[in-house]
Motif scaffolding. Structure first.
Motif, PDB file in Angstrom:
ATOM      1  N   CYS A 169      -2.963  -6.036 -14.368  1.00  0.00           N
ATOM      2  CA  CYS A 169      -3.293  -5.960 -12.957  1.00  0.00           C
ATOM      3  C   CYS A 169      -4.129  -4.912 -12.539  1.00  0.00           C
ATOM      4  O   CYS A 169      -3.699  -3.583 -12.422  1.00  0.00           O
ATOM      5  N   ARG A 170      -5.300  -5.169 -12.170  1.00  0.00           N
ATOM      6  CA  ARG A 170      -6.256  -4.144 -11.648  1.00  0.00           C
ATOM      7  C   ARG A 170      -6.672  -4.684 -10.015  1.00  0.00           C
ATOM      8  O   ARG A 170      -6.715  -5.776  -9.961  1.00  0.00           O
ATOM      9  N   LEU A 171      -6.791  -3.557  -9.147  1.00  0.00           N
ATOM     10  CA  LEU A 171      -7.502  -3.911  -7.966  1.00  0.00           C
ATOM     11  C   LEU A 171      -8.931  -4.034  -8.065  1.00  0.00           C
ATOM     12  O   LEU A 171      -9.652  -3.174  -8.674  1.00  0.00           O
ATOM     13  N   GLY A 172      -9.780  -5.245  -7.622  1.00  0.00           N
ATOM     14  CA  GLY A 172     -10.976  -5.165  -7.653  1.00  0.00           C
ATOM     15  C   GLY A 172     -11.695  -4.381  -6.647  1.00  0.00           C
ATOM     16  O   GLY A 172     -11.109  -3.925  -5.811  1.00  0.00           O
ATOM     17  N   ASP A 173     -13.134  -4.395  -6.301  1.00  0.00           N
ATOM     18  CA  ASP A 173     -14.003  -3.688  -5.818  1.00  0.00           C
ATOM     19  C   ASP A 173     -13.720  -4.116  -4.193  1.00  0.00           C
ATOM     20  O   ASP A 173     -14.025  -3.280  -3.278  1.00  0.00           O
ATOM     21  N   GLU A 174     -13.012  -5.322  -4.120  1.00  0.00           N
ATOM     22  CA  GLU A 174     -12.831  -5.684  -2.411  1.00  0.00           C
ATOM     23  C   GLU A 174     -11.878  -4.765  -2.018  1.00  0.00           C
ATOM     24  O   GLU A 174     -11.696  -4.808  -0.865  1.00  0.00           O
ATOM     25  N   PHE A 175     -11.133  -4.171  -2.736  1.00  0.00           N
ATOM     26  CA  PHE A 175      -9.934  -3.563  -2.292  1.00  0.00           C
ATOM     27  C   PHE A 175     -10.457  -1.789  -1.848  1.00  0.00           C
ATOM     28  O   PHE A 175     -10.740  -1.115  -2.551  1.00  0.00           O
ATOM     29  N   SER A 176     -10.552  -1.704  -0.538  1.00  0.00           N
ATOM     30  CA  SER A 176     -10.833  -0.240  -0.191  1.00  0.00           C
ATOM     31  C   SER A 176      -9.359   0.484  -0.479  1.00  0.00           C
ATOM     32  O   SER A 176      -8.314  -0.077  -0.706  1.00  0.00           O
ATOM     33  N   ILE A 177      -9.604   1.769  -0.295  1.00  0.00           N
ATOM     34  CA  ILE A 177      -8.195   2.776  -0.387  1.00  0.00           C
ATOM     35  C   ILE A 177      -7.236   2.370   0.760  1.00  0.00           C
ATOM     36  O   ILE A 177      -5.966   2.307   0.412  1.00  0.00           O
ATOM     37  N   LYS A 178      -7.494   1.874   1.796  1.00  0.00           N
ATOM     38  CA  LYS A 178      -6.666   1.391   2.795  1.00  0.00           C
ATOM     39  C   LYS A 178      -5.970   0.261   2.337  1.00  0.00           C
ATOM     40  O   LYS A 178      -4.808   0.096   2.581  1.00  0.00           O
ATOM     41  N   ASP A 179      -6.662  -0.808   1.891  1.00  0.00           N
ATOM     42  CA  ASP A 179      -6.153  -1.811   1.302  1.00  0.00           C
ATOM     43  C   ASP A 179      -5.157  -1.578   0.270  1.00  0.00           C
ATOM     44  O   ASP A 179      -3.919  -2.257   0.197  1.00  0.00           O
ATOM     45  N   ALA A 180      -5.377  -0.726  -0.767  1.00  0.00           N
ATOM     46  CA  ALA A 180      -4.639  -0.507  -1.858  1.00  0.00           C
ATOM     47  C   ALA A 180      -3.194   0.207  -1.219  1.00  0.00           C
ATOM     48  O   ALA A 180      -2.151  -0.259  -1.728  1.00  0.00           O
ATOM     49  N   GLN A 181      -3.340   1.140  -0.392  1.00  0.00           N
ATOM     50  CA  GLN A 181      -2.339   1.527   0.237  1.00  0.00           C
ATOM     51  C   GLN A 181      -1.270   0.711   0.807  1.00  0.00           C
ATOM     52  O   GLN A 181      -0.216   0.803   0.638  1.00  0.00           O
ATOM     53  N   GLU A 182      -1.926  -0.327   1.791  1.00  0.00           N
ATOM     54  CA  GLU A 182      -1.241  -1.255   2.387  1.00  0.00           C
ATOM     55  C   GLU A 182      -0.643  -2.214   1.556  1.00  0.00           C
ATOM     56  O   GLU A 182       0.663  -2.768   1.821  1.00  0.00           O
ATOM     57  N   PHE A 183      -1.209  -2.770   0.344  1.00  0.00           N
ATOM     58  CA  PHE A 183      -0.732  -3.568  -0.520  1.00  0.00           C
ATOM     59  C   PHE A 183       0.418  -3.129  -1.259  1.00  0.00           C
ATOM     60  O   PHE A 183       1.518  -3.872  -1.362  1.00  0.00           O
ATOM     61  N   HIS A 184       0.650  -1.967  -1.631  1.00  0.00           N
ATOM     62  CA  HIS A 184       1.816  -1.219  -2.124  1.00  0.00           C
ATOM     63  C   HIS A 184       2.951  -1.317  -0.940  1.00  0.00           C
ATOM     64  O   HIS A 184       4.030  -1.624  -1.141  1.00  0.00           O
ATOM     65  N   GLY A 185       2.664  -0.861   0.023  1.00  0.00           N
ATOM     66  CA  GLY A 185       3.492  -0.907   1.357  1.00  0.00           C
ATOM     67  C   GLY A 185       3.956  -2.167   1.628  1.00  0.00           C
ATOM     68  O   GLY A 185       5.316  -2.430   1.835  1.00  0.00           O
ATOM     69  N   LEU A 186       3.332  -3.439   1.527  1.00  0.00           N
ATOM     70  CA  LEU A 186       3.820  -4.606   1.936  1.00  0.00           C
ATOM     71  C   LEU A 186       4.625  -5.248   0.791  1.00  0.00           C
ATOM     72  O   LEU A 186       5.624  -5.705   1.092  1.00  0.00           O
ATOM     73  N   ILE A 187       4.095  -4.848  -0.194  1.00  0.00           N
ATOM     74  CA  ILE A 187       5.050  -5.291  -1.580  1.00  0.00           C
ATOM     75  C   ILE A 187       6.313  -4.704  -1.365  1.00  0.00           C
ATOM     76  O   ILE A 187       7.530  -5.458  -1.662  1.00  0.00           O
ATOM     77  N   ASP A 188       6.671  -3.406  -1.172  1.00  0.00           N
ATOM     78  CA  ASP A 188       7.862  -2.735  -0.966  1.00  0.00           C
ATOM     79  C   ASP A 188       8.506  -3.211   0.361  1.00  0.00           C
ATOM     80  O   ASP A 188       9.863  -3.486   0.359  1.00  0.00           O
ATOM     81  N   GLU A 189       8.007  -3.452   1.221  1.00  0.00           N
ATOM     82  CA  GLU A 189       8.535  -4.009   2.549  1.00  0.00           C
ATOM     83  C   GLU A 189       9.135  -5.302   2.282  1.00  0.00           C
ATOM     84  O   GLU A 189      10.138  -6.032   2.947  1.00  0.00           O
ATOM     85  N   PHE A 190       8.113  -6.347   1.704  1.00  0.00           N
ATOM     86  CA  PHE A 190       8.644  -7.670   1.258  1.00  0.00           C
ATOM     87  C   PHE A 190       9.800  -7.532   0.272  1.00  0.00           C
ATOM     88  O   PHE A 190      10.754  -8.261   0.671  1.00  0.00           O
ATOM     89  N   GLY A 191      10.005  -6.510  -0.767  1.00  0.00           N
ATOM     90  CA  GLY A 191      11.206  -6.405  -1.494  1.00  0.00           C
ATOM     91  C   GLY A 191      12.322  -6.278  -0.736  1.00  0.00           C
ATOM     92  O   GLY A 191      13.208  -6.742  -1.111  1.00  0.00           O
TER      93      GLY A 191
END
Length: 213
Positions: A169-191
């Protein structure tokens, strides 16, 4: 519905809103919390983090000049206090070479930053990826337990440990740093909402979706 990794992120963001992760007042606080959370629960890590904050205000100089016995006392609620206190101290001693400047670290190591983080005491794969994402502003996917459980529900098989997901699993170029930070947060809040203690994934807005990596 079939989703790629960025579409999954967008769907989670639309349904859950922004999380603001990592919730901290400074990058030094994130560094310490990333070490404290290892092999313990959030409540214990937060107790230790609060004690560190009250004593040092997460000042780099205060952290490296704190007597080891005192640092161990502050870290104790998070468990493994001898190892974690030494990890915090040694990280900031290493960081001191760069004037505690995260971008100087990035400039110095370039693409070798992750491998060099892994050489530091107490920094494993998950902690290294958290530091890359939240301290050194390098968009990185954090393949933690919640991510592996979620991705298993979305059809990715044989996710037995951290590297089993991180390797594919690698994040593509469409992911900004803010996107990457939010994605992890979303996954953990979903969990926390759907996967903690009893699994309620079937009640979630992602039920029936399939992830394509």
């Amino acid at each position: 519905m079939k989703l790629n990794i960025y579409q999954l992120y967008q769907k989670m963001l639309k349904n859950m809103g922004q999380t603001g992760w990592w919730p901290a007042d400074s990058k030094n606080e994130i560094i310490c919390e990333a070490i404290l959370i290892q092999n313990t629960n959030a409540e214990n890590a937060e107790r230790a983090a609060a004690q560190l904050r009250d004593t040092t205000q997460y000042s780099s100089d205060k952290l490296i000049n704190l007597p080891l016995a005192k640092l161990q006392e502050l870290v104790r609620p998070a468990g493994f206090y001898k190892n974690k206190s030494r990890s915090i101290y040694e990280f900031f001693k290493w960081y001191q070479q760069f004037g505690f400047n995260d971008q100087k670290v990035v400039h110095h190591y370039g693409k070798q930053l992750r491998s060099n983080l892994l050489k530091l005491r107490g920094i494993g794969n998950e902690t290294a990826d958290v530091l890359l994402t939240y301290v050194f502003d390098q968009p990185t996917f954090v393949s933690d337990k919640y991510a592996r459980t979620l991705f298993t529900h979305l059809g990715i098989q044989n996710l037995t440990d951290y590297t089993s997901l991180a390797d594919q699993c690698r994040l593509g170029d469409e992911f900004s740093i803010k996107d990457a930070q939010e994605f992890h947060g979303l996954i953990d809040e979903f969990g926390k909402q759907y996967l903690r203690r009893k699994d309620h994934f079937e009640d979630s807005f992602l039920n029936g979706d399939q992830l394509i990596l």
